[in-house]
Motif scaffolding. Structure first.
Motif, PDB file in Angstrom:
ATOM      1  N   THR A 118       0.880  -1.179  -0.094  1.00  0.00           N
ATOM      2  CA  THR A 118      -0.064  -0.141   0.110  1.00  0.00           C
ATOM      3  C   THR A 118       0.773   1.107   0.026  1.00  0.00           C
ATOM      4  O   THR A 118       0.376   2.485  -0.054  1.00  0.00           O
ATOM      5  CB  THR A 118      -0.846   0.185   1.221  1.00  0.00           C
ATOM      6  OG1 THR A 118      -0.280   0.136   2.295  1.00  0.00           O
ATOM      7  CG2 THR A 118      -2.026  -0.918   1.303  1.00  0.00           C
ATOM      8  N   THR A 178       8.516 -12.345   2.217  1.00  0.00           N
ATOM      9  CA  THR A 178       9.483 -13.215   2.649  1.00  0.00           C
ATOM     10  C   THR A 178       9.027 -14.522   2.305  1.00  0.00           C
ATOM     11  O   THR A 178       7.991 -15.076   2.469  1.00  0.00           O
ATOM     12  CB  THR A 178       9.739 -13.252   4.321  1.00  0.00           C
ATOM     13  OG1 THR A 178      10.044 -11.730   4.572  1.00  0.00           O
ATOM     14  CG2 THR A 178      10.874 -14.093   4.555  1.00  0.00           C
ATOM     15  N   GLN A 201       3.216  -4.539  12.402  1.00  0.00           N
ATOM     16  CA  GLN A 201       2.051  -4.746  11.390  1.00  0.00           C
ATOM     17  C   GLN A 201       1.740  -6.129  11.577  1.00  0.00           C
ATOM     18  O   GLN A 201       2.503  -7.323  11.396  1.00  0.00           O
ATOM     19  CB  GLN A 201       2.462  -4.464  10.074  1.00  0.00           C
ATOM     20  CG  GLN A 201       1.218  -4.316   9.083  1.00  0.00           C
ATOM     21  CD  GLN A 201       1.411  -3.806   7.671  1.00  0.00           C
ATOM     22  OE1 GLN A 201       2.555  -3.534   7.691  1.00  0.00           O
ATOM     23  NE2 GLN A 201       0.422  -3.839   7.140  1.00  0.00           N
ATOM     24  N   THR A 210       5.918 -11.847   8.653  1.00  0.00           N
ATOM     25  CA  THR A 210       6.710 -12.753   9.175  1.00  0.00           C
ATOM     26  C   THR A 210       7.380 -12.185  10.772  1.00  0.00           C
ATOM     27  O   THR A 210       7.992 -12.808  11.413  1.00  0.00           O
ATOM     28  CB  THR A 210       8.120 -13.095   8.419  1.00  0.00           C
ATOM     29  OG1 THR A 210       8.484 -11.930   7.956  1.00  0.00           O
ATOM     30  CG2 THR A 210       7.518 -13.924   7.316  1.00  0.00           C
ATOM     31  N   ASP A 220      11.384  -5.439   8.274  1.00  0.00           N
ATOM     32  CA  ASP A 220      12.649  -5.424   7.583  1.00  0.00           C
ATOM     33  C   ASP A 220      13.392  -4.282   7.667  1.00  0.00           C
ATOM     34  O   ASP A 220      12.906  -3.195   7.411  1.00  0.00           O
ATOM     35  CB  ASP A 220      12.251  -5.911   6.093  1.00  0.00           C
ATOM     36  CG  ASP A 220      11.423  -7.029   5.921  1.00  0.00           C
ATOM     37  OD1 ASP A 220      11.451  -7.768   6.780  1.00  0.00           O
ATOM     38  OD2 ASP A 220      10.880  -7.277   4.953  1.00  0.00           O
TER      39      ASP A 220
HETATM   40  N1  LIG Z   1       8.912  -9.367   4.597  1.00  0.00           N
HETATM   41  C1  LIG Z   1       7.685  -9.603   5.541  1.00  0.00           C
HETATM   42  C2  LIG Z   1       7.127  -8.216   5.940  1.00  0.00           C
HETATM   43  C3  LIG Z   1       6.443  -7.472   4.899  1.00  0.00           C
HETATM   44  C4  LIG Z   1       5.533  -6.297   5.214  1.00  0.00           C
HETATM   45  O1  LIG Z   1       4.262  -6.364   4.864  1.00  0.00           O
HETATM   46  N2  LIG Z   1       6.031  -5.384   5.770  1.00  0.00           N
HETATM   47  C5  LIG Z   1       5.077  -4.088   6.296  1.00  0.00           C
HETATM   48  C6  LIG Z   1       5.882  -3.279   6.982  1.00  0.00           C
HETATM   49  S1  LIG Z   1       7.256  -2.517   6.273  1.00  0.00           S
HETATM   50  C7  LIG Z   1       4.665  -3.382   4.886  1.00  0.00           C
HETATM   51  O2  LIG Z   1       5.222  -3.472   3.701  1.00  0.00           O
HETATM   52  N3  LIG Z   1       3.746  -2.941   4.917  1.00  0.00           N
HETATM   53  C8  LIG Z   1       3.145  -1.997   3.722  1.00  0.00           C
HETATM   54  C9  LIG Z   1       1.711  -2.603   3.500  1.00  0.00           C
HETATM   55  O3  LIG Z   1       0.935  -3.324   4.273  1.00  0.00           O
HETATM   56  O4  LIG Z   1       1.071  -2.149   2.525  1.00  0.00           O
HETATM   57  C10 LIG Z   1       6.731 -10.382   5.296  1.00  0.00           C
HETATM   58  O5  LIG Z   1       6.716 -10.728   4.061  1.00  0.00           O
HETATM   59  O6  LIG Z   1       5.963 -10.758   6.127  1.00  0.00           O
END
Ligand SMILES: N[C@@H](CCC(=O)N[C@@H](CS)C(=O)NCC(=O)O)C(=O)O
Lengths: 339, 300
Positions: free
Chosen positions: A41, A104, A150, A154, A196
């Motif tokens: 997002t 990930t 969030q 992971t 990350d």
């Molecule tokens: N690499 C991790 C974390 C990925 C992740 O969703 N990080 C959040 C915090 S940086 C993010 O990108 N959020 C943006 C969103 O939800 O649009 C995963 O695959 O679970």
């Protein structure tokens, strides 16, 4: 926003729609001349749209490269922003052809969601950020701290693992939306924010008025290999996504850039001629035409250029390549031979 | 004879209907299982017995990452009830006060109560929750500069702490948000309830020589309550369901915990059906409790 609204339709689609069939995605993308790509997002450096609605970032460039290779035009992409929790359902239900969103690669995700990771486009690790005035300089000083995070990541589980292993008794405060999790941290609700480490750096650089007030702690507590994801059961599409990424890496190895790709068609190097479809037609076995790799490189440049533009020296964050250097330069980025 | 035949015919129809529903459900379940299998998505509730591997930051019942998923979900449910219970009590108090205020002969009071209802009813609950949350976290001082509220109470960004027990800003935001929002509806229910008792009742009671206070308590209130109760029950139900927005402000309610479980195990269908099952059970329990209370209040 909440589960009732976004997850249920996707689940229903999962139950009612037939499983992915070989070749189906490629046919659909070709027929509509548009790639449906799931991105975040808004995470600067990986996928974020600017004030004019143009999407930019490393994950965005991967989608553009695939659109260029498959439909011949990097601008033929429909962007679907998905938060951490929605992303897999969105792919499973067929709303998107490809998930390219700092995701990930883990065993559970790869083996039990009906999805496949096609490879790694970025090697990351999870870190913490804190306010400098808290005087915290190492993760072990975080004992009993509240940590904003969030959900659907992971990150959440790594945090618990680390807390248990180090006996820190960290208290997660879990938000569904990225925005709310950041807002809570920057308002001072949590002693630390975790995700990350590269994301932490781009968040500080681009989202905060006074980045100097915050510090990223030196510890990396996990391995976060990020890569594109496709539905299981469509081997043709899986191969295309995997090999377009490999082509971008191979292009860096061979010194082919966005600027010189046309000139390189007259190169004396057989590997270059093969990749660019001059001497051989590698596209055929992927059900693409012979210019597929040429178009991808022409659209977004080689892997190194993509990195530098979005996260490296040509970007506001200026991160060193670290583990994301080519294998031949001491990094982990490696493409099997394109032959 | 005819009676008897009619009875059996009705019975047969009902049995047929039930059989049809069961068959439809079985078909759906079978279809789903096959669909999941063909996609290589494992299914089943066995994961509930595995270690959850994640912590819950704020939990009424003690929970740690080594305990199984079912306990994590139970802790989430306990958190849902912990916020919904007090919210129902406070909504009733605030809503009643506002509803009676609207009926007041004091125009200023009635106007203010009316304005409250219009404002809080018309702003989406999600926005209200976020507003409460960010007001709380922005305004309150950091943990080490906590405000002391007399002896044992402190208030900071980490929440309200009272004799060692503490309420997080996430909890407070959900509580305030739910109460302020639901009280607006409750006020309307109370107003309608009292408004519907005919004037003639009061006049008749007065003619019989009852005192004003007794008229209200013994004549108007019982009749109003009969009208208020069913609508209030509905309101309590939707309050409980609305508490599922808690994850927006970081409160680990049932939906939030189930979200995490879903994400870690990939058992989307299972987690979503668990959530639906639990909310259904909560709804039925509330409905039954209200029925019992209504019966008690009813008179011949
Ligand atoms: N690499 C991790 C974390 C990925 C992740 O969703 N990080 C959040 C915090 S940086 C993010 O990108 N959020 C943006 C969103 O939800 O649009 C995963 O695959 O679970």
């Amino acid at each position: 926003m909440d589960l009732r609204f976004c997850l249920l339709p996707a689940l229903l689609a999962l139950l009612l729609s037939p499983p992915a069939e070989a070749g189906k995605t490629l046919d659909a993308v070709k027929a509509r001349k548009e790639l449906f790509c799931g991105v975040s997002t808004g995470l600067a450096g990986f996928s974020a749209s600017d004030s004019r609605g143009n999407w930019q970032g490393l994950d965005v460039d991967i989608c553009k490269a695939i659109a260029a290779a498959v439909v011949g035009d990097p601008s033929r992409v429909r962007w679907t922003p998905v938060n951490a929790q929605q992303r897999f359902a969105s792919l499973q239900s067929g709303e998107i052809d490809l998930l390219s969103r700092n995701t990930t690669w883990t065993l559970t995700r790869d083996a039990s969601l009906g999805l496949h990771f096609t490879g790694v486009v970025f090697y990351d690790g999870q870190g913490f950020m804190v306010a400098k005035k808290s005087k915290i300089t190492a993760a072990r000083q975080l004992a009993n701290a509240e940590v904003c995070v969030q959900s659907g990541t992971t990150t959440e589980k790594n945090l618990s693992d680390y807390s248990r292993a180090q006996n820190l008794k960290l208290k997660p405060v879990v938000f569904e939306s990225f925005e709310a999790s950041l807002k809570a941290f920057f308002s001072g609700r949590c002693r630390a924010y975790t995700t990350d480490a590269t994301s932490l750096a781009t968040i500080l650089q681009r989202e905060v008025k006074n980045p100097g007030d915050y510090a990223i702690l030196p510890e990396l507590i996990s391995k976060e290999p990020l890569g594109p994801v496709v539905r299981r059961g469509d081997d043709e599409w899986f191969a295309i996504v995997k090999w377009v990424v490999n082509a971008l890496i191979e292009a860096e190895e061979l010194g082919i850039t966005q600027a010189n790709v046309d000139a390189q068609k007259a190169s004396g190097d057989p590997a270059v001629l093969r990749l660019l479809g001059v001497a051989e037609d590698l596209g055929k076995s992927l059900q693409l035409d012979r210019d597929w790799a040429y178009r991808a490189i022409k659209a977004v440049g080689n892997y190194g250029e993509i990195y530098e533009r979005n996260l490296g020296s040509a970007s506001p964050v200026k991160l060193a390549r670290g583990a994301n250097r080519l294998w031949s330069k001491g990094g982990l980025i490696y493409a099997p031979p394109l032959r | 004879m005819v009676e008897r035949r009619r009875y059996w015919r009705a019975f047969a129809y009902q049995a047929l209907a039930i059989a049809a529903i069961v068959a439809a459900l079985a078909y759906l379940a079978h279809n789903t299982a096959q669909n999941l299998q063909s996609r290589g998505i494992p299914s089943g509730f066995d994961f509930l017995l595995q270690a959850a591997g994640f912590d819950i930051g704020d939990s009424l019942v003690s929970f740690s990452a080594g305990e199984p998923y079912w306990q994590a979900l139970l802790a989430g449910l306990a958190n849902t009830l912990r916020v919904a219970g007090p919210a129902i009590v406070l909504t009733t108090l605030l809503g009643t006060a506002l509803g009676l205020g609207r009926l007041s002969s004091n125009a200023l009071l009635a106007g203010l109560c009316g304005a409250y209802v219009e404002v809080f009813r018309n702003i989406p609950l999600l926005l209200q929750l976020l507003a409460w949350y960010f007001v709380l976290t922005d305004l309150l001082p950091p943990f080490d500069e906590a405000w002391r509220l007399g002896g044992a109470a402190t208030l900071s960004k980490s929440g309200l702490s009272l004799f060692g027990a503490s309420l997080t800003p996430e909890f407070l935001a959900v509580l305030f948000g739910l109460v302020c929002y639901s009280a607006a509806y409750m006020a309307e229910i109370v107003r309608a309830g009292f408004g519907a008792v005919p004037r003639s009742q009061t006049e008749a009671a007065a003619a019989l020589g009852m005192a004003g206070r007794d008229i209200q308590l013994q004549v108007v209130l019982p009749q109003a309550l009969r009208l208020i109760m069913p609508a209030a029950a509905n309101q309590f139900l939707s309050l409980t369901k609305n508490s599922s927005l808690a994850i927006a402000v970081g409160y680990p309610d049932l939906v939030s915990v189930a979200n995490t479980a879903l994400n870690q195990t990939g058992r989307a269908l299972e987690c979503v059906s668990l959530i639906m099952g639990v909310y259904l059970a909560l709804s039925l329990a509330t409905a039954i409790a209200m029925r019992v209370i209504e019966r008690r209040l009813a008179w011949p």
